[in-house]
Design a protein around this motif. Structure first.
Motif, mmCIF file in Angstrom:
data_model
loop_
_atom_site.group_PDB
_atom_site.id
_atom_site.type_symbol
_atom_site.label_atom_id
_atom_site.label_comp_id
_atom_site.label_asym_id
_atom_site.label_seq_id
_atom_site.Cartn_x
_atom_site.Cartn_y
_atom_site.Cartn_z
ATOM 1 N N LEU A 401 0.822 -1.212 0.000
ATOM 2 C CA LEU A 401 0.000 0.000 0.000
ATOM 3 C C LEU A 401 0.851 1.255 0.000
ATOM 4 C CD1 LEU A 401 -2.930 -0.980 2.400
ATOM 5 C CD2 LEU A 401 -3.090 -0.494 -0.040
ATOM 6 N N ASP A 402 1.939 1.247 0.775
ATOM 7 C CA ASP A 402 2.831 2.410 0.749
ATOM 8 C C ASP A 402 3.414 2.598 -0.641
ATOM 9 O OD1 ASP A 402 2.410 3.109 3.362
ATOM 10 O OD2 ASP A 402 4.233 2.192 4.142
ATOM 11 N N GLY A 403 3.765 1.484 -1.282
ATOM 12 C CA GLY A 403 4.277 1.567 -2.644
ATOM 13 C C GLY A 403 3.233 2.095 -3.605
ATOM 14 N N PHE A 404 1.986 1.729 -3.363
ATOM 15 C CA PHE A 404 0.892 2.208 -4.204
ATOM 16 C C PHE A 404 0.744 3.716 -4.081
ATOM 17 C CE2 PHE A 404 -3.913 2.477 -4.792
ATOM 18 C CZ PHE A 404 -3.852 2.412 -6.173
ATOM 19 N N VAL A 405 0.846 4.246 -2.866
ATOM 20 C CA VAL A 405 0.774 5.691 -2.643
ATOM 21 C C VAL A 405 1.878 6.392 -3.431
ATOM 22 C CG1 VAL A 405 0.969 7.523 -0.919
ATOM 23 C CG2 VAL A 405 -0.295 5.440 -0.362
ATOM 24 N N CYS A 406 3.090 5.851 -3.325
ATOM 25 C CA CYS A 406 4.231 6.478 -4.002
ATOM 26 C C CYS A 406 4.130 6.357 -5.519
ATOM 27 C CB CYS A 406 5.532 5.850 -3.509
ATOM 28 S SG CYS A 406 5.897 6.204 -1.767
ATOM 29 N N LYS A 407 3.721 5.210 -6.006
ATOM 30 C CA LYS A 407 3.606 5.012 -7.457
ATOM 31 C C LYS A 407 2.589 5.976 -8.050
ATOM 32 C CE LYS A 407 6.145 1.175 -8.300
ATOM 33 N NZ LYS A 407 7.154 1.031 -9.388
ATOM 34 N N ARG A 408 1.477 6.155 -7.357
ATOM 35 C CA ARG A 408 0.439 7.064 -7.852
ATOM 36 C C ARG A 408 0.973 8.495 -7.964
ATOM 37 N NH1 ARG A 408 -5.307 6.710 -7.642
ATOM 38 N NH2 ARG A 408 -5.871 4.754 -8.670
ATOM 39 N N ALA A 409 1.762 8.885 -6.991
ATOM 40 C CA ALA A 409 2.250 10.266 -6.946
ATOM 41 C C ALA A 409 3.528 10.458 -7.744
ATOM 42 C CB ALA A 409 2.475 10.686 -5.493
ATOM 43 N N GLY A 410 4.191 9.359 -8.106
ATOM 44 C CA GLY A 410 5.482 9.465 -8.792
ATOM 45 C C GLY A 410 6.547 10.029 -7.876
ATOM 46 N N SER A 411 6.496 9.630 -6.599
ATOM 47 C CA SER A 411 7.419 10.153 -5.599
ATOM 48 C C SER A 411 7.857 9.021 -4.677
ATOM 49 C CB SER A 411 6.743 11.252 -4.782
ATOM 50 O OG SER A 411 7.526 11.617 -3.664
ATOM 51 N N SER A 412 9.101 9.082 -4.219
ATOM 52 C CA SER A 412 9.599 8.077 -3.276
ATOM 53 C C SER A 412 9.360 8.491 -1.833
ATOM 54 C CB SER A 412 11.099 7.840 -3.512
ATOM 55 O OG SER A 412 11.819 9.061 -3.344
ATOM 56 N N ASP A 413 8.944 9.737 -1.619
ATOM 57 C CA ASP A 413 8.649 10.245 -0.279
ATOM 58 C C ASP A 413 7.187 9.908 0.033
ATOM 59 O OD1 ASP A 413 7.920 11.735 1.972
ATOM 60 O OD2 ASP A 413 9.247 13.391 1.462
ATOM 61 N N ARG A 414 6.968 8.920 0.886
ATOM 62 C CA ARG A 414 5.615 8.432 1.142
ATOM 63 C C ARG A 414 4.703 9.522 1.671
ATOM 64 N NH1 ARG A 414 1.035 7.831 4.223
ATOM 65 N NH2 ARG A 414 0.155 5.753 4.066
#
Length: 906
Positions: A401-414
């Motif tokens: 889920l954390d990866g999903f948040v980052c992938k959606r935003a195009g950012s590595s900062d959760r």
């Protein structure tokens, strides 16, 4: 009498019932196809309070978490974060009924448990143990990946009361009660003896501070649970935290709702700055205590009771569902920006299968649901949440889920990614024209004027609403199967103008389409148009019967009547005053002249003879009546039918009113039926047999929504559009799916015929007169369980009849306590013995070999067990006559309960 009081079922009985149902691949009315099955590689697993949740989904504190069977139903379909119904010191409250209105945006006037604290504990304990058993039954490894989250309110004084304290203590230490239940369940499920079932149901709690709780008290309550109880604590915030200007701006100005949020809602709720201080204090206290503190968004929105289907005496009601979602997402974005994205926020406002991925992408987890599960499809809707979430995470290439948040935003900062996603999502859904607006979501009311019978109630509201009586589900089923000829045959069975109505119909059917409660009403007219354009039906007239009929007027009513008469084998001549067929209505459709011509040609191909420029006056009417066996005067101006001995049927048109196109088609078909009956003829059986309904696949379809639906229909997508039909006429079950308590059951049934009889006293005793027969032939019947029903009214809101299933359907009481408290329904007292109440009056039924003996305050009747013919009747209190309908019906009800509802009866 207390018809709306719930009575819990014992854990052994509930388990036995569920296991019996599972033998047939369903449980609690939910088919196995909708059950959640965990996978070890599921990317959406979530760690919470040291527990790995198998899904980030759950059910919010409310009707879905009040009874043990509710919690089990939610778990079966994928809920793993179970926010238990809010408890409080006032545990003997009386809730006004109906208390739920979910027809579009949600409203309710119930805000706390309807059970006592001890009863609530018992329900939660049963659910806790049963879920561990079912986890084992389904082959689950280790501990079930679930959390029971307590919910409590609403004041510090109430929380510190001895009764609430005892409840909290028992939820934290229930080891002895767990062991006791395990022993009770062992004879049914022996493996339970070896299962590790923790003796602590919960170490976490969500604080529900009712609207108006003083700010300083909110802070003290939160700190008490953190410091005094050592709980992982969640504070549920009110949407008013966003402020009156922003809340009303979104709700009223942008989304277009007329809902009134009173000033007092903002006046007695937490101000934003005060809330920020409370949150920071709680975060510091939780860190020091070594527990988690989080925020839940949001509580319901306090509104005025205006045009809601709720009791007038309730001046304040609470809004939930679709319009609350944009408001609460906006609040989440504001709070996360305040806390740099690091605030732990769970979410429960207006989540559904179509936005669950967007919600979780905003870092809001776990997500709990209530309003959406109160709509058709019920608990089963959760299956699509899981399916859509799996698809979204796969598309994003996210492994967590954390990866999903980052992938959606195009950012590595959760944390930054969560804020970015939330702000973008909030902007999208609070814009004019979003799917959350009132215009986009102004759902039609599928209720019709059709009464709700106790048996055989399934009827498609689209068909009920159609003036022409079109078998919409019938031709949708054929269209979905890719059978245009069969589809057209079904249409022509009630409507000989498919080309015209495929373009010009007023679509009364679409306004009553049950799909409106999922996505968009079916484009029924478009399917008809495409079908008419695609092929011929191959219909041929019956063998000539030697009867001739004259039809005056070649408008829609006259043409329709002629069509059905010709198909029945009559010789038909149509006389039209104008120079072309169609009459006033079709004559105005110059742009659709080709469609009119096509339908008229099909009618003439059935052997109908058309005579143009042939106005018929009174004298010519007499000639036609003499030459023909019957005449239908399908004209707007009435002709005198006096002296024709029933030969002439006159169309009746209200002064100054021109009948509509669809109404005229319906009138013409009914006129043909009347004329054929007068001539002693049968109407032709035109419609092809409908293929049997696959109930299991249909029950799954009834739980799923479409993210997008066709804006127009053509030959390329007609099958896809028709496949959205829910086949409400054969398999409804809406009332069963929307009931959170599992009080309405849709059960398989066998056909049963019985006589309609009357007992009449005379000199020689009592005579029995047979007036006719009655029949229950639907393969599915609805049964209401009185023990589980609290008469919330949700089933009545969605039932496509004018009735209310909780009032009008067969009511079976599973326990003596439930039966004695109620004013209607029946219960089994022993094998072959039943007691009942009808309008408060008692009745009884017992099987006596090959007969049934029925008694009530009016009569005693002995009925043959097979035919249900009355063998003997005794009338009481000098009664001269009495109907035996209720006696026969009691047998039918009790047989149905003893057979189809056997898993529920002990």
């Amino acid at each position: 009498m207390a018809d709306d009081h719930m009575h819990g079922m014992s854990a052994p009985r509930l388990l036995r019932m569920i296991l019996k149902e599972l033998e047939h691949s369903s449980a609690l009315g939910i088919v196995k196809e909708l059950f959640f099955s965990a996978r070890e590689d599921d990317p959406f697993r979530l760690e919470r309070y040291g527990v790995i949740l198998e899904t980030p989904l759950g059910v919010a504190a409310g009707p879905h978490t009040q009874m043990a069977q509710n919690i089990v139903a939610a778990w079966l379909t994928g809920a793993r974060y179970i926010e238990l119904k809010t408890v409080q010191v006032l545990d003997q409250i009386s809730v006004a009924k109906p208390c739920i209105d979910m027809a579009d945006e949600g409203y309710n006037c119930e805000w706390s448990q309807e059970l006592s604290l001890d009863q609530s504990y018992d329900e939660y304990l049963k659910a806790w143990v049963l879920l561990h058993v079912l986890h084992d039954y389904f082959g689950g490894k280790g501990a079930p990946g679930m959390i029971f989250n307590m919910s409590a309110g609403y004041s510090m004084e109430g929380i510190l009361s001895p009764t609430v304290q005892r409840f909290l203590d028992r939820m934290g230490d229930c080891a002895a009660d767990v062991e006791k239940l395990k022993k009770e369940l062992a004879p049914i499920y022996p493996r339970v003896k070896d299962l590790h079932i923790p003796g602590r149901m919960s170490d976490n709690l969500t604080i529900s501070c009712m609207h108006g709780c003083p700010p300083d008290e909110v802070g003290r309550i939160a700190l008490y649970f953190i410091e005094g109880r050592g709980y992982h604590t969640t504070l549920k915030m009110n949407p008013t935290l966003l402020g009156p200007e922003r809340v009303r701006g979104i709700l009223n100005d942008t989304l277009g709702y007329e809902t009134v949020v009173p000033d007092i809602a903002f006046g007695h709720d937490l101000p934003y700055d005060t809330a920020m201080g409370i949150l920071k204090n709680c975060l510091a206290a939780a860190e020091k205590k070594g527990v988690c503190f989080s925020v839940k968004l949001t509580n319901t929105l306090e509104t005025e009771n205006h045009k809601q289907n709720l009791p007038d005496k309730e001046k304040t009601v609470y809004m939930s569902g679709r319009p609350l979602h944009p408001i609460s997402i906006s609040l989440a974005a504001k709070l996360q920006k305040e806390f740099g994205g690091a605030l732990d926020i769970s979410f429960c406002a207006g989540v559904d299968a179509l936005n669950v991925a967007d919600t979780l992408a905003g870092g809001l987890a776990p997500v709990t649901v209530c309003s959406d599960l109160l709509k058709p499809g019920g608990y089963g809707r959760l299956a699509q949440y899981v399916e859509n979430l799996r698809a979204a995470m796969s598309t994003a290439g996210a492994k967590s889920l954390d990866g999903f948040v980052c992938k959606r935003a195009g950012s590595s900062d959760r944390w930054a990614a969560a804020i970015k996603n939330l702000e973008a999502y909030a902007a999208r859904i609070t814009a004019k024209g979003s799917r959350y607006s009132k215009v986009a979501g102004n759902k039609p009311d599928v209720k019709t004027e059709r009464s709700l019978p106790a048996l055989d109630c399934a009827a498609a509201p689209c068909k009920t609403a159609c003036p022409a009586g079109q078998d919409v589900p019938g031709y949708m089923a054929r269209a979905a199967a890719g059978d245009p000829a069969g589809t057209l045959a079904v249409i022509l069975a009630t409507n000989p103008l498919p080309n015209v109505l495929g373009k010009m119909c007023n679509q009364a059917c679409r306004s009553k389409c049950m799909r409106a409660h999922y996505d968009d009403p079916l484009r029924i007219r478009d399917v008809k148009r495409c079908t008419a354009e695609m092929g011929a039906s191959g219909l041929t007239p019956a063998t000539a019967n030697g009867r001739s009929v004259a039809v005056i007027g070649a408008g829609p009513a006259g043409l329709t009547c002629a069509w059905f008469l010709a198909l029945a084998g009559c010789s038909v001549n149509v006389y039209e005053a104008g120079d072309k067929p169609g009459g006033r209505v079709l004559g105005k459709m110059a742009k659709e002249a080709e469609r009119v011509e096509r339908d008229v040609r099909n009618i003439l191909d059935m052997g109908v003879k058309l005579h143009l420029n042939k106005a018929v006056n009174q004298a010519e009417l007499a000639v036609l009546a003499a030459r023909n066996d019957a005449v239908y005067a399908a004209v707007d101006e009435p002709l005198s039918t006096a002296g024709f001995s029933g030969k002439v049927l006159q169309r009746i048109v209200a002064p100054g009113k021109t009948p509509g196109l669809v109404d005229s088609v319906g009138e013409g078909r009914r006129a043909a039926g009347v004329l054929l009956a007068r001539l002693g003829l049968l109407a032709a059986d035109l419609a092809p047999a409908k293929a049997g309904t696959d109930a299991r696949s249909l029950r799954k379809r009834q739980a799923f929504r479409y993210a997008e639906t066709a804006k127009s229909v053509d030959a390329a997508n007609v099958r896809e559009e028709a496949a959205r039909c829910l086949q409400c006429d054969e398999y409804c079950g809406i009332c069963a799916s929307v009931c959170p308590n599992r009080a309405n059951l849709l059960l398989p049934s066998s056909s049963r015929t019985w006589p309609v009889q009357e007992a009449v006293a005379d000199r020689d005793g009592v005579r029995v007169i047979t007036l006719g027969t009655a029949k229950a032939e639907s393969p599915w019947q609805v049964l209401n369980l009185g023990d589980f029903c609290n008469e919330c009214g949700n089933c009545a809101a969605f039932c496509p009849s004018a009735g209310a299933p909780y009032r009008d359907k067969i009511r079976l009481h599973l326990s003596r306590a439930s039966f004695e408290a109620a004013s209607h329904g029946f219960c089994r007292t022993a094998e072959g013995r039943f007691e009942g109440k009808r309008r408060g009056e008692p009745w009884s039924l017992r099987k006596n070999g090959g007969t049934y003996v029925y008694e009530d305050t009016r009569l005693r009747a002995e009925l043959d067990a097979q035919s249900l013919n009355a063998l003997s009747v005794e009338l009481r209190d000098g009664l001269a006559a009495a109907s035996l309908a209720e006696a026969a019906q009691a047998v039918v009800f009790c047989e149905f309960a003893a057979d189809a509802a056997a898993p529920y009866i002990e």
